[in-house]
Design a protein around this motif. Structure first.
Motif, mmCIF file in Angstrom:
data_model
loop_
_atom_site.group_PDB
_atom_site.id
_atom_site.type_symbol
_atom_site.label_atom_id
_atom_site.label_comp_id
_atom_site.label_asym_id
_atom_site.label_seq_id
_atom_site.Cartn_x
_atom_site.Cartn_y
_atom_site.Cartn_z
ATOM 1 N N LEU A 289 -1.447 0.980 8.051
ATOM 2 C CA LEU A 289 -1.321 0.236 6.796
ATOM 3 C C LEU A 289 -0.484 -1.022 6.962
ATOM 4 O O LEU A 289 -0.651 -1.994 6.223
ATOM 5 C CB LEU A 289 -0.710 1.129 5.715
ATOM 6 N N HIS B 86 -3.811 0.154 -1.965
ATOM 7 C CA HIS B 86 -4.505 1.387 -1.602
ATOM 8 C C HIS B 86 -3.528 2.554 -1.529
ATOM 9 O O HIS B 86 -2.352 2.401 -1.202
ATOM 10 C CB HIS B 86 -5.196 1.212 -0.250
ATOM 11 N N ALA C 240 -6.859 -4.084 3.040
ATOM 12 C CA ALA C 240 -6.380 -2.993 2.181
ATOM 13 C C ALA C 240 -5.232 -3.492 1.326
ATOM 14 O O ALA C 240 -4.226 -3.974 1.843
ATOM 15 C CB ALA C 240 -5.930 -1.805 3.028
ATOM 16 N N ASN D 231 0.839 -1.191 0.000
ATOM 17 C CA ASN D 231 0.000 0.000 0.000
ATOM 18 C C ASN D 231 0.875 1.242 0.000
ATOM 19 O O ASN D 231 2.089 1.167 0.235
ATOM 20 C CB ASN D 231 -0.927 0.013 1.223
ATOM 21 N N SER E 293 -5.547 -3.325 8.911
ATOM 22 C CA SER E 293 -5.799 -2.950 7.514
ATOM 23 C C SER E 293 -5.636 -4.153 6.595
ATOM 24 O O SER E 293 -5.298 -4.011 5.423
ATOM 25 C CB SER E 293 -4.838 -1.842 7.082
#
Length: 253
Positions: free
Chosen positions: A232, A243, A240, A184, A237
């Motif tokens: 993150l 992202h 995710a 990410n 997360s």
């Protein structure tokens, strides 16, 4: 602190100042073994001191992300010292002096891409190879709100390099998700670092300037940047992937 990263080995490039240092310190407080990398030994040693002062475990490695052999050696050293690499934060970067595209020297444009974009790619290249061998890991690349989300006159080279980091991260996220690797990007706006000061501007003058620029009326703190990186990188997360997390005080809202 919650100990979210107890038992994890974390690498932070550009760990000698700014968001990089704040991120390294935050990981240390959360139980991680932290390795900070960069080109300035005194700054790295100070980051290690701050982590150890809080009771954490840390070390440093000198490395220039513009040199592939040094990046390869960096990842190898982390693994030799600690046996694995669980989280990599690719934060090291370069901000050129403001210049219009027609006035920008090719060497300066190339240097910006060499460090920001190719340096991030080199880092991911060797981090991913190691993480794939061990069955997974997490990578957080630090981009910028400038580029994909905001344009600033005089910052075309910087914006292009940072926008490309987000695109590169999305590609890597799709390519290596099946290997248990999450990638990410964090895209911050101005933070309370010397890099956010204009030429000859004082911190007090920056405070006044920010009041008229940001809906929140201020720039961000490096601690807020670090908190976003840790989110993150954490299991919180876990869904995710690819992202691009913007934290910008509302300047692009």
């Amino acid at each position: 602190m919650t100990g979210r990263f107890t038992g994890k080995v974390v690498l932070v490039t550009g760990g000698g100042s700014g968001i990089g240092r704040a991120t390294a310190v935050a990981f240390g407080r959360e139980g991680a073994t932290v390795v900070v990398a960069g080109r300035t030994p005194d700054r790295l040693v100070e980051t290690v001191r701050l982590i150890e002062k809080d009771g954490g475990t840390a070390g440093h490695v000198l490395a220039d992300i513009a040199v592939e052999a040094e990046v390869e050696a960096l990842v190898r050293t982390v693994v030799e010292r600690h046996g694995r690499l669980d989280v990599a934060v690719n934060n090291a970067g370069y901000l050129p002096e403001p210049a219009g595209l027609a006035e920008l020297a090719e060497a300066e444009f190339t240097r910006t891409l060499e460090i920001n974009l190719l340096g991030t790619w080199r880092s991911m290249k060797y981090e991913i190879r190691r993480m794939r061998e061990q069955g997974g890991g997490v990578i957080v690349n630090v981009g910028s709100v400038v580029g994909a989300h905001l344009t600033i006159p005089g910052a075309g080279a910087y914006g292009a390099s940072k926008a490309a980091i987000a695109a590169l991260g999305r590609s890597a996220a799709r390519e290596y998700a099946a290997d248990g690797i999450r990638v990410n990007t964090l895209s911050p706006s101005s933070m309370d670092t010397p890099m956010s000061l204009l030429a000859n501007e004082t911190p007090a003058e920056r405070v006044e300037r920010a009041k008229g620029m940001f809906p929140l009326g201020r720039i961000g703190t490096v601690e807020e940047g670090a908190a976003a990186v840790l989110y993150l990188a954490s299991d919180e997360s876990g869904f995710a992937l690819g992202h691009d997390l913007v934290i910008d005080g509302g300047i692009t809202a």
